[in-house]
Write a protein that holds these residues in place. Sequence first.
Motif, PDB file in Angstrom:
ATOM      1  N   MET A   1      49.963 -24.931  26.357  1.00  8.10           N
ATOM      2  CA  MET A   1      49.193 -25.449  27.492  1.00  8.10           C
ATOM      3  C   MET A   1      50.124 -26.156  28.465  1.00  8.10           C
ATOM      4  O   MET A   1      51.056 -26.846  28.055  1.00  8.10           O
ATOM      5  N   ARG A   2      49.856 -25.969  29.746  1.00  7.77           N
ATOM      6  CA  ARG A   2      50.641 -26.647  30.776  1.00  7.77           C
ATOM      7  C   ARG A   2      49.913 -27.924  31.213  1.00  7.77           C
ATOM      8  O   ARG A   2      48.686 -27.936  31.304  1.00  7.77           O
ATOM      9  N   ILE A   3      50.682 -28.955  31.506  1.00  9.25           N
ATOM     10  CA  ILE A   3      50.110 -30.249  31.860  1.00  9.25           C
ATOM     11  C   ILE A   3      50.264 -30.487  33.361  1.00  9.25           C
ATOM     12  O   ILE A   3      51.370 -30.433  33.897  1.00  9.25           O
ATOM     13  N   GLY A   4      49.141 -30.727  34.027  1.00 13.48           N
ATOM     14  CA  GLY A   4      49.150 -30.908  35.471  1.00 13.48           C
ATOM     15  C   GLY A   4      48.621 -32.265  35.900  1.00 13.48           C
ATOM     16  O   GLY A   4      48.100 -33.044  35.091  1.00 13.48           O
ATOM     17  N   TYR A   5      48.755 -32.532  37.183  1.00 10.74           N
ATOM     18  CA  TYR A   5      48.199 -33.762  37.760  1.00 10.74           C
ATOM     19  C   TYR A   5      47.662 -33.442  39.151  1.00 10.74           C
ATOM     20  O   TYR A   5      48.159 -32.555  39.843  1.00 10.74           O
ATOM     21  N   THR A   6      46.638 -34.186  39.536  1.00  5.90           N
ATOM     22  CA  THR A   6      46.028 -33.969  40.843  1.00  5.90           C
ATOM     23  C   THR A   6      46.567 -34.959  41.862  1.00  5.90           C
ATOM     24  O   THR A   6      46.837 -36.114  41.542  1.00  5.90           O
ATOM     25  N   GLY A   7      46.724 -34.495  43.121  1.00 10.03           N
ATOM     26  CA  GLY A   7      47.458 -35.298  44.093  1.00 10.03           C
ATOM     27  C   GLY A   7      46.673 -35.978  45.193  1.00 10.03           C
ATOM     28  O   GLY A   7      47.230 -36.696  46.014  1.00 10.03           O
ATOM     29  N   TRP A   8      45.341 -35.793  45.196  1.00 11.95           N
ATOM     30  CA  TRP A   8      44.596 -36.285  46.357  1.00 11.95           C
ATOM     31  C   TRP A   8      44.601 -37.801  46.472  1.00 11.95           C
ATOM     32  O   TRP A   8      44.446 -38.354  47.571  1.00 11.95           O
ATOM     33  N   THR A   9      44.790 -38.518  45.368  1.00 12.67           N
ATOM     34  CA  THR A   9      44.732 -39.985  45.439  1.00 12.67           C
ATOM     35  C   THR A   9      45.973 -40.586  46.098  1.00 12.67           C
ATOM     36  O   THR A   9      45.952 -41.757  46.472  1.00 12.67           O
TER      37      THR A   9
ATOM     38  N   GLN B   1      58.464 -26.421  45.186  1.00 10.79           N
ATOM     39  CA  GLN B   1      59.569 -25.893  44.385  1.00 10.79           C
ATOM     40  C   GLN B   1      60.710 -26.894  44.267  1.00 10.79           C
ATOM     41  O   GLN B   1      61.411 -26.927  43.242  1.00 10.79           O
ATOM     42  N   LYS B   2      60.891 -27.713  45.281  1.00 13.74           N
ATOM     43  CA  LYS B   2      61.958 -28.725  45.279  1.00 13.74           C
ATOM     44  C   LYS B   2      61.860 -29.622  44.058  1.00 13.74           C
ATOM     45  O   LYS B   2      62.879 -30.081  43.524  1.00 13.74           O
ATOM     46  N   TYR B   3      60.636 -29.886  43.600  1.00  8.17           N
ATOM     47  CA  TYR B   3      60.427 -30.787  42.462  1.00  8.17           C
ATOM     48  C   TYR B   3      60.070 -30.025  41.179  1.00  8.17           C
ATOM     49  O   TYR B   3      59.532 -30.605  40.234  1.00  8.17           O
ATOM     50  N   ASN B   4      60.382 -28.735  41.160  1.00 10.12           N
ATOM     51  CA  ASN B   4      60.202 -27.898  39.967  1.00 10.12           C
ATOM     52  C   ASN B   4      58.756 -27.917  39.460  1.00 10.12           C
ATOM     53  O   ASN B   4      58.503 -27.976  38.249  1.00 10.12           O
ATOM     54  N   LEU B   5      57.824 -27.863  40.392  1.00  8.47           N
ATOM     55  CA  LEU B   5      56.407 -27.865  40.059  1.00  8.47           C
ATOM     56  C   LEU B   5      55.770 -26.548  40.474  1.00  8.47           C
ATOM     57  O   LEU B   5      56.357 -25.766  41.230  1.00  8.47           O
ATOM     58  N   LYS B   6      54.561 -26.301  39.985  1.00 11.29           N
ATOM     59  CA  LYS B   6      53.801 -25.109  40.356  1.00 11.29           C
ATOM     60  C   LYS B   6      52.439 -25.549  40.875  1.00 11.29           C
ATOM     61  O   LYS B   6      51.676 -26.211  40.152  1.00 11.29           O
ATOM     62  N   PHE B   7      52.148 -25.249  42.125  1.00 13.80           N
ATOM     63  CA  PHE B   7      50.829 -25.561  42.681  1.00 13.80           C
ATOM     64  C   PHE B   7      49.850 -24.490  42.210  1.00 13.80           C
ATOM     65  O   PHE B   7      50.045 -23.301  42.466  1.00 13.80           O
ATOM     66  N   GLU B   8      48.768 -24.923  41.505  1.00 17.93           N
ATOM     67  CA  GLU B   8      47.889 -23.948  40.869  1.00 17.93           C
ATOM     68  C   GLU B   8      46.431 -24.002  41.305  1.00 17.93           C
ATOM     69  O   GLU B   8      45.730 -23.006  41.206  1.00 17.93           O
ATOM     70  N   ASN B   9      45.937 -25.145  41.768  1.00 16.92           N
ATOM     71  CA  ASN B   9      44.494 -25.279  41.965  1.00 16.92           C
ATOM     72  C   ASN B   9      44.172 -25.929  43.301  1.00 16.92           C
ATOM     73  O   ASN B   9      44.757 -26.956  43.664  1.00 16.92           O
ATOM     74  N   LEU B  10      43.227 -25.323  44.007  1.00 17.32           N
ATOM     75  CA  LEU B  10      42.692 -25.899  45.237  1.00 17.32           C
ATOM     76  C   LEU B  10      41.228 -26.257  44.979  1.00 17.32           C
ATOM     77  O   LEU B  10      40.441 -25.407  44.564  1.00 17.32           O
TER      78      LEU B  10
ATOM     79  N   ILE C   1      45.880 -24.686  31.689  1.00 15.45           N
ATOM     80  CA  ILE C   1      46.237 -25.969  32.291  1.00 15.45           C
ATOM     81  C   ILE C   1      45.306 -27.086  31.837  1.00 15.45           C
ATOM     82  O   ILE C   1      44.082 -26.936  31.814  1.00 15.45           O
ATOM     83  N   LEU C   2      45.893 -28.215  31.488  1.00 18.20           N
ATOM     84  CA  LEU C   2      45.195 -29.482  31.294  1.00 18.20           C
ATOM     85  C   LEU C   2      45.627 -30.364  32.455  1.00 18.20           C
ATOM     86  O   LEU C   2      46.766 -30.826  32.494  1.00 18.20           O
ATOM     87  N   CYS C   3      44.742 -30.586  33.397  1.00 16.51           N
ATOM     88  CA  CYS C   3      45.105 -31.334  34.602  1.00 16.51           C
ATOM     89  C   CYS C   3      44.524 -32.738  34.543  1.00 16.51           C
ATOM     90  O   CYS C   3      43.309 -32.918  34.448  1.00 16.51           O
ATOM     91  N   VAL C   4      45.395 -33.725  34.598  1.00 14.21           N
ATOM     92  CA  VAL C   4      44.981 -35.124  34.557  1.00 14.21           C
ATOM     93  C   VAL C   4      44.579 -35.562  35.961  1.00 14.21           C
ATOM     94  O   VAL C   4      45.191 -35.184  36.957  1.00 14.21           O
ATOM     95  N   GLU C   5      43.530 -36.380  36.029  1.00 16.90           N
ATOM     96  CA  GLU C   5      43.028 -36.882  37.308  1.00 16.90           C
ATOM     97  C   GLU C   5      42.517 -38.299  37.096  1.00 16.90           C
ATOM     98  O   GLU C   5      42.018 -38.633  36.027  1.00 16.90           O
ATOM     99  N   LEU C   6      42.639 -39.139  38.099  1.00 14.04           N
ATOM    100  CA  LEU C   6      42.039 -40.474  38.028  1.00 14.04           C
ATOM    101  C   LEU C   6      41.703 -40.951  39.436  1.00 14.04           C
ATOM    102  O   LEU C   6      42.590 -41.082  40.285  1.00 14.04           O
TER     103      LEU C   6
END
Length: 279
Positions: free
Chosen positions: A1-9, A66-75, A250-255
């Motif tokens: 499983m890949r671990i993600g985080y949400t960026g809107w906050t 890509q600069k931070y070695n991340l993959k944008f996956e969800n809108l 993906i397991l995407c963490v959000e708060l």
Amino acid sequence: MRIGYTGWTWISNERDNWNPINERHKENFEQFLKEVSDLGYETVENFNWIADYYSDDIEGFKNVVQKYNLKFENLYFYFSDNPDKDYEEAKKYLEFMKAVDAHYMNMQGVMWTDTPYQRPTNKEQILSYARLSDKIGRLCKEYGVKACMHPHANTAVFTKEQIDLYMENTNPEYVFLCIDTAHTTLAGIDAPELVREYGKRIGYMHLKDIDPDETLNTEWPMKRFRPLGCGCVNFKGVVNELRNAGYDDILCVELDYQPVCNYRSAQISREYIHNVLGL
């Protein structure tokens, strides 16, 4: 499983009705990427308006991720009260997702902010969302994207009865479920049991914790949401049931609300995932 985080906050102000913090949207987005990359997250997501900020700079978006070695996956896509408009908006955002190679679109019903927060099941509204979701889901499949409904507090799809009605009336070929562990718990549903029941129809996961004390923040119960390990959600049970269902995504963490700051919340949750869940 890949671990993600949400960026809107990082971009929205929780104390100002989630309006943009300032005009430096791209700088704030890059700060988000920098911080979650530092903490070892692998994938990221954001609300759909991030596509509007980068509509004239697709390559810039791809390069900074890509600069931070991340993959944008969800809108993350919000429904309105106009299904025809929503369908056309989905087309627009799917073009952006295709350009940046994203593979998941979360969908959410219209959210109310006035009391009562929990309301009787609105069958007509849920069936309307189901019809719209099937249309958007069919389109998503053409783009190689999974359309995932996110049950959410203060929306028509929240309780177990409402989730069941929605899922029974959507095509499993086109529409999946994004379970959010905190919203699920807030609705009085056991998160591992919901994962067990819906198994193969789970397309995406949101992880966050919740304080079980119902006397807290009665004016807005979502303020009880917490970083992972700081509440009552049985995350070990959730992960075990996901594995049993063959989920390896993906397991995407959000708060939504931060006890200190975005970085500290993301750090607490990432350490919990590593040290307790072994991921």
